[in-house]
Motif scaffolding. Structure first.
Motif, PDB file in Angstrom:
ATOM      1  N   HIS A   1      42.949  85.066  87.152  1.00  0.00           N
ATOM      2  CA  HIS A   1      41.732  84.757  87.907  1.00  0.00           C
ATOM      3  C   HIS A   1      40.593  84.519  86.926  1.00  0.00           C
ATOM      4  CE1 HIS A   1      43.420  85.876  91.831  1.00  0.00           C
ATOM      5  NE2 HIS A   1      44.046  86.836  91.176  1.00  0.00           N
ATOM      6  N   PRO A   2      40.202  83.278  86.699  1.00  0.00           N
ATOM      7  CA  PRO A   2      39.135  82.992  85.734  1.00  0.00           C
ATOM      8  C   PRO A   2      37.897  83.840  86.004  1.00  0.00           C
ATOM      9  CG  PRO A   2      40.161  80.957  86.462  1.00  0.00           C
ATOM     10  CD  PRO A   2      40.740  82.050  87.316  1.00  0.00           C
ATOM     11  N   PHE A   3      37.316  84.334  84.908  1.00  0.00           N
ATOM     12  CA  PHE A   3      36.169  85.241  84.986  1.00  0.00           C
ATOM     13  C   PHE A   3      34.881  84.457  84.806  1.00  0.00           C
ATOM     14  CE2 PHE A   3      33.156  88.411  83.455  1.00  0.00           C
ATOM     15  CZ  PHE A   3      33.439  89.518  84.245  1.00  0.00           C
ATOM     16  N   SER A   4      33.891  84.732  85.660  1.00  0.00           N
ATOM     17  CA  SER A   4      32.638  83.974  85.643  1.00  0.00           C
ATOM     18  C   SER A   4      31.435  84.895  85.512  1.00  0.00           C
ATOM     19  CB  SER A   4      32.487  83.145  86.923  1.00  0.00           C
ATOM     20  OG  SER A   4      33.463  82.130  86.988  1.00  0.00           O
ATOM     21  N   THR A   5      30.370  84.343  84.941  1.00  0.00           N
ATOM     22  CA  THR A   5      29.105  85.067  84.837  1.00  0.00           C
ATOM     23  C   THR A   5      27.985  84.044  84.684  1.00  0.00           C
ATOM     24  OG1 THR A   5      27.972  86.896  83.713  1.00  0.00           O
ATOM     25  CG2 THR A   5      29.201  85.343  82.324  1.00  0.00           C
ATOM     26  N   ASP A   6      26.755  84.531  84.488  1.00  0.00           N
ATOM     27  CA  ASP A   6      25.528  83.733  84.385  1.00  0.00           C
ATOM     28  C   ASP A   6      25.103  83.233  85.764  1.00  0.00           C
ATOM     29  OD1 ASP A   6      23.288  82.663  83.226  1.00  0.00           O
ATOM     30  OD2 ASP A   6      24.253  80.777  82.683  1.00  0.00           O
ATOM     31  N   ASP A   7      24.462  84.118  86.497  1.00  0.00           N
ATOM     32  CA  ASP A   7      24.060  83.830  87.878  1.00  0.00           C
ATOM     33  C   ASP A   7      22.866  84.719  88.199  1.00  0.00           C
ATOM     34  OD1 ASP A   7      24.044  82.917  90.489  1.00  0.00           O
ATOM     35  OD2 ASP A   7      25.758  84.108  91.125  1.00  0.00           O
ATOM     36  N   TRP A   8      21.939  84.218  88.966  1.00  0.00           N
ATOM     37  CA  TRP A   8      20.818  85.036  89.448  1.00  0.00           C
ATOM     38  C   TRP A   8      20.952  85.108  90.962  1.00  0.00           C
ATOM     39  CZ3 TRP A   8      16.500  82.051  86.328  1.00  0.00           C
ATOM     40  CH2 TRP A   8      16.693  82.285  84.966  1.00  0.00           C
ATOM     41  N   THR A   9      21.566  86.185  91.449  1.00  0.00           N
ATOM     42  CA  THR A   9      21.980  86.210  92.851  1.00  0.00           C
ATOM     43  C   THR A   9      20.803  86.195  93.813  1.00  0.00           C
ATOM     44  OG1 THR A   9      22.199  88.630  92.782  1.00  0.00           O
ATOM     45  CG2 THR A   9      24.178  87.322  92.342  1.00  0.00           C
ATOM     46  N   TRP A  10      19.638  86.704  93.408  1.00  0.00           N
ATOM     47  CA  TRP A  10      18.465  86.628  94.284  1.00  0.00           C
ATOM     48  C   TRP A  10      18.164  85.182  94.649  1.00  0.00           C
ATOM     49  CZ3 TRP A  10      13.479  84.608  94.313  1.00  0.00           C
ATOM     50  CH2 TRP A  10      12.552  85.209  95.170  1.00  0.00           C
ATOM     51  N   ASP A  11      18.419  84.284  93.707  1.00  0.00           N
ATOM     52  CA  ASP A  11      18.146  82.863  93.916  1.00  0.00           C
ATOM     53  C   ASP A  11      19.310  82.141  94.595  1.00  0.00           C
ATOM     54  OD1 ASP A  11      15.576  82.617  92.166  1.00  0.00           O
ATOM     55  OD2 ASP A  11      17.015  83.596  90.862  1.00  0.00           O
ATOM     56  N   THR A  12      20.535  82.544  94.299  1.00  0.00           N
ATOM     57  CA  THR A  12      21.688  81.713  94.654  1.00  0.00           C
ATOM     58  C   THR A  12      22.462  82.169  95.886  1.00  0.00           C
ATOM     59  OG1 THR A  12      23.060  82.962  93.073  1.00  0.00           O
ATOM     60  CG2 THR A  12      21.998  80.955  92.271  1.00  0.00           C
ATOM     61  N   TYR A  13      22.212  83.402  96.370  1.00  0.00           N
ATOM     62  CA  TYR A  13      22.991  83.865  97.529  1.00  0.00           C
ATOM     63  C   TYR A  13      22.653  83.069  98.772  1.00  0.00           C
ATOM     64  CZ  TYR A  13      19.215  86.153 100.141  1.00  0.00           C
ATOM     65  OH  TYR A  13      18.092  86.390 100.902  1.00  0.00           O
ATOM     66  N   ARG A  14      21.477  82.472  98.823  1.00  0.00           N
ATOM     67  CA  ARG A  14      20.999  81.828 100.041  1.00  0.00           C
ATOM     68  C   ARG A  14      21.748  80.532 100.349  1.00  0.00           C
ATOM     69  NH1 ARG A  14      15.700  84.349 100.442  1.00  0.00           N
ATOM     70  NH2 ARG A  14      15.313  85.424  98.463  1.00  0.00           N
ATOM     71  N   ALA A  15      22.054  79.740  99.304  1.00  0.00           N
ATOM     72  CA  ALA A  15      22.663  78.435  99.561  1.00  0.00           C
ATOM     73  C   ALA A  15      23.759  78.062  98.575  1.00  0.00           C
ATOM     74  CB  ALA A  15      21.574  77.354  99.557  1.00  0.00           C
ATOM     75  N   ALA A  16      23.612  78.428  97.289  1.00  0.00           N
ATOM     76  CA  ALA A  16      24.608  78.014  96.296  1.00  0.00           C
ATOM     77  C   ALA A  16      25.954  78.677  96.550  1.00  0.00           C
ATOM     78  CB  ALA A  16      24.112  78.324  94.883  1.00  0.00           C
ATOM     79  N   HIS A  17      25.960  79.978  96.787  1.00  0.00           N
ATOM     80  CA  HIS A  17      27.221  80.657  97.101  1.00  0.00           C
ATOM     81  C   HIS A  17      27.820  80.136  98.414  1.00  0.00           C
ATOM     82  CE1 HIS A  17      27.725  83.787  93.962  1.00  0.00           C
ATOM     83  NE2 HIS A  17      26.426  83.632  93.812  1.00  0.00           N
ATOM     84  N   PRO A  18      27.035  80.010  99.504  1.00  0.00           N
ATOM     85  CA  PRO A  18      27.603  79.432 100.730  1.00  0.00           C
ATOM     86  C   PRO A  18      28.152  78.023 100.564  1.00  0.00           C
ATOM     87  CG  PRO A  18      25.590  80.618 101.237  1.00  0.00           C
ATOM     88  CD  PRO A  18      25.693  80.561  99.731  1.00  0.00           C
ATOM     89  N   LEU A  19      27.545  77.221  99.697  1.00  0.00           N
ATOM     90  CA  LEU A  19      28.058  75.868  99.476  1.00  0.00           C
ATOM     91  C   LEU A  19      29.439  75.912  98.845  1.00  0.00           C
ATOM     92  CD1 LEU A  19      27.584  72.806  99.571  1.00  0.00           C
ATOM     93  CD2 LEU A  19      26.497  72.994  97.315  1.00  0.00           C
ATOM     94  N   ARG A  20      29.641  76.811  97.867  1.00  0.00           N
ATOM     95  CA  ARG A  20      30.966  76.933  97.245  1.00  0.00           C
ATOM     96  C   ARG A  20      32.008  77.400  98.251  1.00  0.00           C
ATOM     97  NH1 ARG A  20      28.120  78.519  92.637  1.00  0.00           N
ATOM     98  NH2 ARG A  20      28.129  80.673  93.330  1.00  0.00           N
ATOM     99  N   ILE A  21      31.604  78.233  99.199  1.00  0.00           N
ATOM    100  CA  ILE A  21      32.556  78.675 100.225  1.00  0.00           C
ATOM    101  C   ILE A  21      33.123  77.474 100.969  1.00  0.00           C
ATOM    102  CG2 ILE A  21      32.718  79.874 102.449  1.00  0.00           C
ATOM    103  CD1 ILE A  21      30.770  81.964 101.312  1.00  0.00           C
ATOM    104  N   LEU A  22      32.327  76.436 101.124  1.00  0.00           N
ATOM    105  CA  LEU A  22      32.791  75.248 101.838  1.00  0.00           C
ATOM    106  C   LEU A  22      33.643  74.326 100.966  1.00  0.00           C
ATOM    107  CD1 LEU A  22      29.653  74.259 103.947  1.00  0.00           C
ATOM    108  CD2 LEU A  22      31.871  74.997 104.815  1.00  0.00           C
ATOM    109  N   ILE A  23      33.238  74.099  99.715  1.00  0.00           N
ATOM    110  CA  ILE A  23      33.910  73.047  98.937  1.00  0.00           C
ATOM    111  C   ILE A  23      34.684  73.563  97.731  1.00  0.00           C
ATOM    112  CG2 ILE A  23      32.253  71.296  99.678  1.00  0.00           C
ATOM    113  CD1 ILE A  23      30.930  71.483  96.916  1.00  0.00           C
ATOM    114  N   ASN A  24      34.522  74.853  97.377  1.00  0.00           N
ATOM    115  CA  ASN A  24      35.229  75.417  96.217  1.00  0.00           C
ATOM    116  C   ASN A  24      35.623  76.867  96.493  1.00  0.00           C
ATOM    117  OD1 ASN A  24      35.279  73.339  94.100  1.00  0.00           O
ATOM    118  ND2 ASN A  24      33.062  73.471  94.190  1.00  0.00           N
ATOM    119  N   LYS A  25      36.433  77.059  97.501  1.00  0.00           N
ATOM    120  CA  LYS A  25      36.781  78.416  97.936  1.00  0.00           C
ATOM    121  C   LYS A  25      37.410  79.235  96.817  1.00  0.00           C
ATOM    122  CE  LYS A  25      37.527  77.177 102.801  1.00  0.00           C
ATOM    123  NZ  LYS A  25      37.008  75.790 102.652  1.00  0.00           N
TER     124      LYS A  25
END
Length: 756
Positions: free
Chosen positions: A321-345
């Motif tokens: 499972h590739p490991f990821s980092t470098d994210d500011w969740t206060w900024d990205t939980y609103r739309a960036a994470h939901p967008l990946r749920i749709l196109i990059n599950k």
């Protein structure tokens, strides 16, 4: 006679113009069609309205290797060298180098480079160093890259490599070394040139010490008459040896064209997951540029199945499972994470799994807030990684252990302090006050801070903390419910109503309270709170935080006074003027740019606000407002982003809003309908399934929904469920120039469950 000559001349001009237009049309007809990456303009937003601009980043999607030009801002005509890797979002390059030809006594570790003819694409960077008469061509892979430098002058060429806190060594045509990043984390470099240098040394004042190495800077001199030097290199967070492996796995020669062609294909595959048709090039450019920016973060740091974690300072096996980092969740939980749920599950599953592992590796057992390559930066307020877990699970993602996720999410609320920008453990007196009284207390005017862990700059941010934590606790209640933890689910659901404790019924705003339960007076919701309004809010004023109840908007409608008063309050915000000169206003609230009245398009807590009309029976106002905001603030020009973009935090909002729907409540498997910019959208949702939007007659003028169907069934509500599109589907909208004020007026989107 003069008239005849004039007519004859005019006829000739028209004839020539006609031939020219015909030739242009023939050329256009034979030109290859644009692919998604051809619409990306990395220069959009490179000049900031106030704070941080966007950067024209060249990289592959979510990859370690990324660079952007080393310069102060877009307007300068000087480069501070050529970059090798940017390890943190918006940071400076950890290594860079300077090509040089000329008098050896003028060699410097860093010398501004005059440039021209710069061309930036997601997969290639090209520039001409006009004073040096040198050409630069660059293309990245995932963990390696290649440069070609061409030299036009006579004499021996030099390459001067440097780092800030590290060491470089040269042997034959190989350069290697490391750069310390902090928290026991380093980035390693292994590079080869296709021409062997004649000697290596350390640049110093007035020349080069050819007898000294290794060092933080190294000068390499190449044979006189050399006209081209190729540099290929790998990077690693594990070791120099791994950097060499990364290079040899990905790039086998010095062919920039070949590496760029591969990068172009990868970008078209990534961006092509959403195909849009029917709008102008301007709107399409804004869309694909916004989508490109959502792939800048997080970055995958797995290298041959291993990764270095700054959370415990160890190298781990990623277990497939590739490991990821470098994210500011206060900024990205609103739309960036939901967008990946749709196109990059799959990618989103692995990202969330990475954050859970980071929490466990620290030994502190709470979800990171600003995960980075050097560990969690503990940024902003609240702990919205909880929302990303809740959202992913509610929408069907199962690639992480929910029980482990719940443990670290609960730890973020119960063990870590709720103080902004703090990693204080155990939690302190203000946390205990919150748990007992249901709100974070504010200081009275003139009252001095006595709690030692409160940041002198960030302050308490009591309304932001209270509202943000209320939302986090609602998300935690959803996760607890999914795990069958009934008592916890009920406890956190009740706590999710804590926003009520700071609502001022006399004004209809969320209003800071002191420890005695009294509202702070006097208070101006536009400007009170000191720099960034941090004494009470955070980066935004009371007009923005008035709407920060993402999880229970139906209850917020009731608190404000019902549908009519709610709509009137929204309109009041958009129409409220500056209370002072703009420069005085922005001196207090520099993050609050992109203003329409007191609404700020520049900051993340604003993104869901235009969709709130849907909850009060007037979705036509959402349609009008969204299209207006997109047109005003997101443009194909150097100032075409209204605020800090934060690596997908803002541009994911643009992607969703141009598509025509938005996830107002992360953690709820629902979407609000806005107004699509494109007549046709086709989104690849995985497993060979597609979600399509056909917005018949859609244009900037035809922005209002007249009627709708979802999967062939009449839809008369301004929202739909994730399950309606998870396995593919079709949303059909009839669009027109005048609002149909009855469509969707009586079916508001759902809010949180009733209070137990």
């Amino acid at each position: 006679m003069m008239k005849a000559k004039y007519l004859l001349a005019l006829t000739g001009i028209v004839g020539t113009l006609s031939l020219s237009l015909t030739a242009t049309a023939q050329k256009a007809a034979t030109a290859p069609a644009k692919q998604p990456v051809d619409f990306v303009n990395p220069h959009i937003g490179n000049i900031s309205h106030m704070l941080v601009p966007t950067y024209p980043t060249t990289h592959l999607p979510n990859s370690m290797m990324r660079v952007f030009p080393v310069r102060q801002d877009y307007t300068t005509n000087r480069l501070g060298g050529l970059p090798l890797i940017v390890t943190h979002h918006r940071s400076i390059s950890s290594f860079n180098f300077y090509p040089y030809q000329g008098d050896e006594t003028e060699i410097a570790v860093s010398k501004p480079l005059s440039y021209d003819q710069e061309k930036v694409t997601p997969y290639r960077y090209q520039v001409y160093l006009d004073e040096l008469n040198m050409g630069v061509d660059f293309a990245p892979s995932h963990q390696s890259a290649v440069y070609n430098i061409t030299f036009e002058k006579q004499g021996a060429p030099y390459l001067i490599f440097n780092c800030r806190r590290g060491q470089l060594r040269a042997s034959a045509n190989v350069l290697s070394g490391y750069q310390e990043l902090g928290n026991h984390t380093s980035v390693y470099l292994y590079a080869e040139t296709d021409v062997a240098p004649t000697k290596a040394g350390v640049p110093q004042q007035g020349g080069v010490n050819w007898n000294s190495a290794p060092a933080a800077a190294i000068a390499l001199v190449y044979p006189a008459g050399t006209k081209k030097i190729g540099i290929r290199y790998g990077v690693s967070f594990i070791s120099e040896e791994q950097a060499k492996k990364n290079l040899n796995r990905e790039i086998h020669n010095y062919d920039v064209n070949a590496v760029a062609a591969t990068g172009r294909r990868i970008w078209n595959e990534a961006l092509g997951k959403i195909a849009v048709e029917g709008a102008s090039d301007k709107e399409t450019t804004v869309f694909y540029t916004s989508l490109y920016r959502t792939f800048e973060r997080p970055i995958c740091i797995s290298e041959d199945g291993r990764y270095f974690s700054a959370s415990d300072g160890k190298v781990h096996n990623d277990e497939g499972h590739p490991f990821s980092t470098d994210d500011w969740t206060w900024d990205t939980y609103r739309a960036a994470h939901p967008l990946r749920i749709l196109i990059n599950k799959g990618v989103e599953n692995d990202i969330l799994r990475s954050y859970i592992l980071m929490a466990q590796q620290t030994g502190q057992n709470w979800m990171p807030t600003f995960p980075g390559v050097t560990g969690d930066e503990h940024g902003m307020n609240s702990n919205h990684g909880i929302a990303s877990i809740a959202d992913a699970y509610a929408k069907g993602l199962r690639g992480f252990d929910l029980a482990k996720a719940y443990e670290v999410c609960k730890g973020a609320i119960e063990d870590k302090s709720l103080l902004p920008w703090s990693n204080a453990v155990p939690s302190g007196e203000l946390d205990e006050f919150y748990k007992k009284h249901g709100y974070f207390p504010a200081l009275k005017p003139g009252e001095k801070e006595t709690v030692p862990n409160v940041s002198k700059w960030e302050k308490r941010q009591p309304i932001a903390v209270t509202l943000g934590t209320s939302f986090d606790e609602w998300c935690l209640s959803q996760i607890a419910g999914d795990l069958g933890k009934t008592a916890d689910a009920e406890h956190y659901l009740k706590a999710s109503y804590n926003y009520r404790n700071v609502f001022n019924p006399k004004t209809g705003f969320f209003h800071p309270k002191d420890k005695d339960g009294n509202f702070i007076e006097p208070l101006d919701y536009r400007t009170s709170g000191g720099p960034g309004a941090r004494d009470y809010y955070d980066e935004n004023n009371g007009y923005i935080y008035r709407w920060d109840v993402q999880h229970n908007i139906g209850d917020l409608v009731n608190l404000v006074g019902g549908n009519k008063k709610f709509v009137a309050a929204l309109e009041d915000m958009f129409n409220e003027p500056y209370p002072m000169s703009r420069w005085d206003f922005y001196a207090i609230l520099p993050d609050h740019t992109g203003n329409v009245g007191m609404f700020s398009m520049a900051n993340e807590p604003s993104f869901h606000i235009p969709y709130l009309y849907n909850y009060a029976g007037e979705p036509w106002r959402t349609q009008k407002r969204i299209r207006s905001l997109l047109d005003q603030w997101y443009r194909n020009d150097l100032m075409g982003v209204p605020g800090d973009e934060d690596g997908g935090g803002m541009t994911a909002f643009v992607v969703f809003s141009q598509l025509g729907f938005y996830p107002v409540t992360p953690g709820s498997p629902t979407y609000n309908i806005g107004s699509p910019s494109f007549p046709h959208v086709k989104m690849n949702v995985g497993n060979g399934k597609f979600f399509e939007i056909k917005a018949h007659n859609a244009s900037f003028t035809n922005k209002y929904i007249q009627s709708a169907k979802l999967n062939g069934v009449v839809l008369n509500q301004p929202w739909f469920k994730h399950s309606d599109i998870a396995n593919g589907g079709l949303l059909e909208l009839e669009m027109g120039p005048v609002a149909n004020k009855t469509w969707g007026a009586n079916s508001p989107p759902p809010s949180a469950a009733p209070m137990p």
